[in-house]
Design a protein around this motif. Structure first.
Motif, PDB file in Angstrom:
ATOM      1  N   VAL A  75       0.865  -1.176   0.000  1.00  0.00           N
ATOM      2  CA  VAL A  75       0.000   0.000   0.000  1.00  0.00           C
ATOM      3  C   VAL A  75       0.903   1.228   0.000  1.00  0.00           C
ATOM      4  O   VAL A  75       1.783   1.346   0.853  1.00  0.00           O
ATOM      5  CB  VAL A  75      -0.924   0.028   1.242  1.00  0.00           C
ATOM      6  N   TRP A 129      -2.198   0.406  -4.637  1.00  0.00           N
ATOM      7  CA  TRP A 129      -2.198  -0.826  -3.861  1.00  0.00           C
ATOM      8  C   TRP A 129      -2.067  -2.057  -4.741  1.00  0.00           C
ATOM      9  O   TRP A 129      -2.278  -2.012  -5.944  1.00  0.00           O
ATOM     10  CB  TRP A 129      -3.449  -0.909  -3.004  1.00  0.00           C
ATOM     11  N   ASP A 188      -5.040  -3.111   3.662  1.00  0.00           N
ATOM     12  CA  ASP A 188      -5.592  -3.977   2.617  1.00  0.00           C
ATOM     13  C   ASP A 188      -6.130  -5.282   3.191  1.00  0.00           C
ATOM     14  O   ASP A 188      -6.087  -5.515   4.397  1.00  0.00           O
ATOM     15  CB  ASP A 188      -4.571  -4.203   1.495  1.00  0.00           C
TER      16      ASP A 188
END
Length: 175
Positions: free
Chosen positions: A76, A108, A161
Motif C-alpha cells: 500500500v 495498492w 488492505d
C-alpha cells in the motif's frame, strides 16, 4: 507496523509531542532461510531528488525531521496526503467555520479494506473509517474526504488492505 506503535503515536500526538514514527523491522538473524524482504517495512521520503552519497545524509535527515514521509509494508503506497492543502509534518490553522478536506492518493496491490482518518483533541482519539472493500487488486485512486476538525489538535491517515498490509502518514498539526 503494529497497532502498539501507532497507538503510541496517537498518545504522543495528544500529549502535544511532535514525534514521528519510522517504519522498521526487527531482524535478529540473517540466514539463507530468512525472508527479509517479505517482512521489512519501509519509509518513502518526499525528496526533490535522489541524494548522492558524496553529499552526505542531511537531505534525508531533513525530510525525516519534517515528517514528509510515510511508512508502509510495501503493498500500500500513499504518494499524496494533504489536509486543507498541507502535507504531513505541517501545521495548519482551522477556524470553526473552516470546511476541511483530506486529499490522498493510494496505490495498492491487494484489494483494500479501509482507510482510517485518525484525529485527536489532546485527550481522546477519534477514527473516521472509510470502507474500501469495493476495491479490486492493483489499484490507484485519489480520494477527497470532508472532515470535521473543530476542536481537533492533529490528524493522520492509515490505509489497510485485505492481507493486513498497510501504510501510514505522519501527523498534520492543527492550531
Amino acid at each position: 507496523m503494529g497497532i502498539r506503535i501507532l497507538d503510541l503515536l496517537d498518545d504522543m500526538n495528544n500529549w502535544g509531542n511532535k514525534k514521528k514514527v519510522l517504519a522498521e523491522s526487527d531482524i535478529f538473524t540473517i540466514t539463507l532461510e530468512n525472508e527479509m524482504y517479505a517482512h521489512t517495512n519501509v519509509n518513502y521520503l518526499k525528496l526533490d531528488k535522489l541524494p548522492e552519497f558524496k553529499n552526505g545524509w542531511q537531505s534525508v535527515l531533513d525530510v525525516l525531521e519534517s515528517g514528509k514521509f510515510f511508512g508502509t509494508s510495501g503493498e500500500v503506497l500513499l504518494p499524496d496526503f494533504k489536509v486543507n492543502g498541507a502535507e504531513a509534518g505541517s501545521t495548519i490553522k482551522v477556524s470553526p467555520a473552516t470546511k476541511s478536506t483530506v486529499d490522498f492518493r493510494v496505490k495498492w496491490t491487494y484489494p483494500l479494506q479501509f482507510a482510517d482518518l485518525i484525529t485527536g483533541d489532546g485527550a481522546k482519539v477519534y477514527h473516521q473509517r472509510i470502507d474500501l472493500k469495493n476495491t479490486t487488486a492493483f489499484g490507484d485512486k485519489t480520494f477527497k474526504i470532508p472532515v470535521n476538525l473543530k476542536g481537533k489538535k492533529w490528524i493522520r491517515l492509515e490505509v489497510w488492505d485485505a492481507a493486513v498490509n498497510g501504510a501510514f502518514t505522519q501527523t498534520v498539526w492543527i492550531n
